[in-house]
Design a protein around this motif. Sequence first.
Motif, PDB file in Angstrom:
ATOM      1  N   THR A   1      -2.816 -64.092  26.234  1.00  0.00           N
ATOM      2  CA  THR A   1      -1.464 -63.287  26.013  1.00  0.00           C
ATOM      3  C   THR A   1      -0.497 -64.094  26.524  1.00  0.00           C
ATOM      4  O   THR A   1       0.733 -64.214  25.969  1.00  0.00           O
ATOM      5  CB  THR A   1      -1.546 -62.047  26.654  1.00  0.00           C
ATOM      6  N   GLN A   2      -0.436 -64.625  27.652  1.00  0.00           N
ATOM      7  CA  GLN A   2       0.741 -65.381  28.275  1.00  0.00           C
ATOM      8  C   GLN A   2       1.083 -66.474  27.661  1.00  0.00           C
ATOM      9  O   GLN A   2       2.278 -66.987  27.418  1.00  0.00           O
ATOM     10  CB  GLN A   2       0.379 -65.497  29.734  1.00  0.00           C
ATOM     11  N   LEU A   3       0.060 -67.065  27.081  1.00  0.00           N
ATOM     12  CA  LEU A   3       0.184 -68.526  26.453  1.00  0.00           C
ATOM     13  C   LEU A   3       0.761 -68.277  25.120  1.00  0.00           C
ATOM     14  O   LEU A   3       1.962 -68.948  24.593  1.00  0.00           O
ATOM     15  CB  LEU A   3      -1.094 -69.239  26.155  1.00  0.00           C
ATOM     16  N   ASP A   4       0.633 -67.145  24.334  1.00  0.00           N
ATOM     17  CA  ASP A   4       1.215 -66.777  23.303  1.00  0.00           C
ATOM     18  C   ASP A   4       2.681 -66.635  23.399  1.00  0.00           C
ATOM     19  O   ASP A   4       3.544 -66.906  22.598  1.00  0.00           O
ATOM     20  CB  ASP A   4       0.431 -65.506  22.419  1.00  0.00           C
ATOM     21  N   ALA A   5       2.877 -65.807  24.360  1.00  0.00           N
ATOM     22  CA  ALA A   5       4.102 -65.409  24.712  1.00  0.00           C
ATOM     23  C   ALA A   5       5.135 -66.512  25.056  1.00  0.00           C
ATOM     24  O   ALA A   5       6.259 -66.691  24.534  1.00  0.00           O
ATOM     25  CB  ALA A   5       4.252 -64.362  26.101  1.00  0.00           C
ATOM     26  N   GLU A   6       4.525 -67.558  25.655  1.00  0.00           N
ATOM     27  CA  GLU A   6       5.565 -68.748  26.058  1.00  0.00           C
ATOM     28  C   GLU A   6       5.668 -69.533  24.940  1.00  0.00           C
ATOM     29  O   GLU A   6       6.713 -70.222  24.742  1.00  0.00           O
ATOM     30  CB  GLU A   6       4.642 -69.564  27.086  1.00  0.00           C
ATOM     31  N   ARG A   7       4.739 -69.560  23.742  1.00  0.00           N
ATOM     32  CA  ARG A   7       4.826 -70.170  22.717  1.00  0.00           C
ATOM     33  C   ARG A   7       5.694 -69.745  21.853  1.00  0.00           C
ATOM     34  O   ARG A   7       6.685 -70.418  21.295  1.00  0.00           O
ATOM     35  CB  ARG A   7       3.518 -70.457  22.168  1.00  0.00           C
ATOM     36  N   LYS A   8       5.655 -68.519  21.587  1.00  0.00           N
ATOM     37  CA  LYS A   8       6.820 -67.612  20.850  1.00  0.00           C
ATOM     38  C   LYS A   8       8.078 -67.899  21.369  1.00  0.00           C
ATOM     39  O   LYS A   8       9.182 -68.027  20.906  1.00  0.00           O
ATOM     40  CB  LYS A   8       6.396 -66.202  20.851  1.00  0.00           C
ATOM     41  N   ARG A   9       8.190 -67.731  22.833  1.00  0.00           N
ATOM     42  CA  ARG A   9       9.766 -67.907  23.519  1.00  0.00           C
ATOM     43  C   ARG A   9      10.299 -69.137  23.179  1.00  0.00           C
ATOM     44  O   ARG A   9      11.553 -69.387  22.918  1.00  0.00           O
ATOM     45  CB  ARG A   9       9.255 -67.903  25.061  1.00  0.00           C
ATOM     46  N   ALA A  10       9.326 -70.450  23.073  1.00  0.00           N
ATOM     47  CA  ALA A  10       9.962 -71.742  22.867  1.00  0.00           C
ATOM     48  C   ALA A  10       9.998 -71.957  21.220  1.00  0.00           C
ATOM     49  O   ALA A  10      11.107 -72.492  20.932  1.00  0.00           O
ATOM     50  CB  ALA A  10       8.890 -72.715  23.520  1.00  0.00           C
ATOM     51  N   THR A  11       9.395 -71.418  20.527  1.00  0.00           N
ATOM     52  CA  THR A  11       9.628 -71.817  19.190  1.00  0.00           C
ATOM     53  C   THR A  11       9.871 -70.475  18.023  1.00  0.00           C
ATOM     54  O   THR A  11      10.379 -70.884  17.077  1.00  0.00           O
ATOM     55  CB  THR A  11       8.231 -72.369  18.413  1.00  0.00           C
ATOM     56  N   ALA A  12       9.728 -69.452  18.551  1.00  0.00           N
ATOM     57  CA  ALA A  12       9.807 -68.289  17.521  1.00  0.00           C
ATOM     58  C   ALA A  12      11.241 -67.754  17.936  1.00  0.00           C
ATOM     59  O   ALA A  12      11.626 -67.804  19.178  1.00  0.00           O
ATOM     60  CB  ALA A  12       8.785 -67.236  17.747  1.00  0.00           C
ATOM     61  N   LYS A  13      11.953 -67.309  16.953  1.00  0.00           N
ATOM     62  CA  LYS A  13      13.172 -66.670  17.271  1.00  0.00           C
ATOM     63  C   LYS A  13      13.180 -65.010  17.217  1.00  0.00           C
ATOM     64  O   LYS A  13      12.441 -64.548  16.401  1.00  0.00           O
ATOM     65  CB  LYS A  13      14.276 -66.960  16.068  1.00  0.00           C
TER      66      LYS A  13
END
Length: 368
Positions: A260-272
């Motif tokens: 969950t944490q990894l998915d949140a960090e990825r979205k924060r970096a690349t998802a708007k």
Amino acid sequence: MNAIVRLTPARLKIVVIVAPLLLALAYYLLFAADRYVSESIVTVRQANQGSSGVPGAALLLAGVSPPSREDTLYLRQYIHSLDLLHKLDAQLKLRAHYEAERTDPFYRLYQSASQEWFLDYYRSRVEVLFDEAASLLTVRVQGFDAGYAQRLNRAILDESERFVNAFSQRMAREQMAFAETELQHAAGRLQAAKAEVLAFQTKHGLLDPTAQAQASGALVAELQASLAREETELRSLRSFLNDSSHQVRAARTRVESLKTQLDAERKRATAKGKNEARLNELAARFQDLRLKAGFAEDAYKLALSAVENARIDATRKIKSLVVIEPPSKPERALYPRRVYDLVTLLIVCLLIYGVARLVIATIRDHQD
């Protein structure tokens, strides 16, 4: 035509040779005024503005460059200018000196002469010869008195020195004014670029999105490593424990939390998201703003250096008049060259006499 044909050789000699020589001899002995020539040699040199690692040091430690051809040509025109003529007339009573010699009808200046005629007369008495190879000016001044010719030549050089200094200083002041204007523009662009960077940081609440993106990438890598370790441990526990055991459930919980944490960090970096832009997009925009601010800062530094160099130029002699040969005081009159002129006149008269004899003989042969 008949009168020319009836001329005897003796009469022709009197008309063509004797009469001109007697008139010239009378002029040179009775009327011609002695003219003395004072000569000087000058050039215009410009301080060398070579490059240096320290701004302004090249100007402070500058040497002397070769003669400036353009400036020397400007000086030649100034020496023959009406402005300089007025200054010399006010200082040395130039018109009065050339009007004082009343016996010579050809080389005196008449009182009724206009300003334009006076200027032409002055230019014929002050020769300025330009040496193309060495960029040197030879100033030859004629006067009816040896001392006056020297004083006039010296006054011309003094005014030429003032002209060169004023010309160079005026150019330096203009360059300084231009450099200061460019400095103001550069300062304005730098302040505007800094304001854009501050506004961007305030709007998005990030001091440096680039560093934040790098930190986020490092965090994602660390979470991936932790997830890999936890998954390995979970598989190891399942090999000898059932899924309902406390250890397996705890490991599964840690794995799910890391995912969950990894998915949140990825979205924060690349998802708007709804209210904020992607971190990578913010980093790219911030990088553009930093480049713009850096370019504005470099331009400001260059403008500041240009102002300093221009200030140094405005407070020192950029160009100078170099007197190679000072005005000389003539010991004898160079003009008129009586013997040379009389011999030249005699040769010309003899040539005319020979041509006239040939023409008369040809006409007589045709008449016969």
